[in-house]
Design a protein around this motif. Structure first.
Motif, mmCIF file in Angstrom:
data_model
loop_
_atom_site.group_PDB
_atom_site.id
_atom_site.type_symbol
_atom_site.label_atom_id
_atom_site.label_comp_id
_atom_site.label_asym_id
_atom_site.label_seq_id
_atom_site.Cartn_x
_atom_site.Cartn_y
_atom_site.Cartn_z
ATOM 1 N N CYS A 83 0.846 -1.195 0.000
ATOM 2 C CA CYS A 83 0.000 0.000 0.000
ATOM 3 C C CYS A 83 0.877 1.239 0.000
ATOM 4 C CB CYS A 83 -0.882 0.043 1.250
ATOM 5 S SG CYS A 83 -2.045 -1.305 1.398
ATOM 6 N N GLU B 269 -2.667 5.694 1.049
ATOM 7 C CA GLU B 269 -3.736 4.692 1.164
ATOM 8 C C GLU B 269 -3.912 4.247 2.613
ATOM 9 O OE1 GLU B 269 -3.450 2.579 -3.240
ATOM 10 O OE2 GLU B 269 -2.150 1.840 -1.616
ATOM 11 N N LEU B 270 -2.812 4.070 3.315
ATOM 12 C CA LEU B 270 -2.884 3.676 4.723
ATOM 13 C C LEU B 270 -3.464 4.801 5.584
ATOM 14 C CD1 LEU B 270 0.515 1.790 4.955
ATOM 15 C CD2 LEU B 270 -1.777 0.767 5.067
ATOM 16 N N ASP C 109 -7.171 4.732 5.071
ATOM 17 C CA ASP C 109 -7.759 3.631 5.823
ATOM 18 C C ASP C 109 -7.866 3.996 7.305
ATOM 19 O OD1 ASP C 109 -8.706 0.877 6.077
ATOM 20 O OD2 ASP C 109 -6.803 0.506 7.098
#
Length: 171
Positions: free
Chosen positions: A106, A110-111, A114
């Motif tokens: 990732c 993106e993390l 999330d």
């Protein structure tokens, strides 16, 4: 205002997280954490995000993924107990969860996305709890724990890891 849980509401292991949470409104603290953590993580390059400070330790990406995964698990436990479910809830091995994830594939943005989604979900869950549900207790990892303690553990767990990020990954 929600007060900190008493030591009878959580295990001694979780005390290290609960103790880190400052006095004040828990929802405000969680919102401030969301803002501060996303700001901090947004300053980190992809190269820095793959850094591991010692053999056998997690990369920064894995730490961020772990924070989100743990919050998901604690929120799930909180939901079940808050709704009066008396089913004992299983523990989890954080190292197995990190190994089983694909955090390295990732991007850091993106993390961060999330983590943000998980935190926003946690906040909406907490806002919808009745006053009586905060003191409900259940069993998780073979130990009795309260809804209030789980909420504080979520906040303190993140503080614990953000401190480690600053000291071990960005120092």
């Amino acid at each position: 205002m929600l007060k900190k849980p008493s030591i009878e509401e959580y295990t001694s292991y979780h005390g290290r997280y609960v103790d880190l949470v400052p006095e004040g409104n828990l929802e405000d603290n969680l919102l401030k954490q969301l803002e501060k953590t996303t700001q901090l993580l947004s300053t980190i390059s992809e190269e820095q995000a793959t850094y591991c400070y010692a053999p056998g330790k997690w990369t920064l990406k894995e730490v961020v993924g772990h924070i989100a995964d743990t919050e998901r698990i604690m929120s799930y436990r909180l939901l079940r107990i808050a709704r009066g479910d008396k089913t004992p809830l299983a523990g989890f091995d954080q190292d197995d969860f990190v190994k089983g994830a694909s955090f390295q594939s990732c991007t850091l943005p993106e993390l961060i996305e999330d983590y943000t989604a998980v935190r926003r979900s946690t906040l909406t869950l907490l806002r919808g709890l009745s006053e009586e549900s905060w003191s409900r207790k259940g069993v998780a990892s073979n130990n009795e724990i309260s809804v209030r303690a789980l909420a504080y553990i979520i906040a303190g767990h993140e503080l614990y890891h953000v401190k480690a990020i600053k000291e071990r990954y960005l120092a």
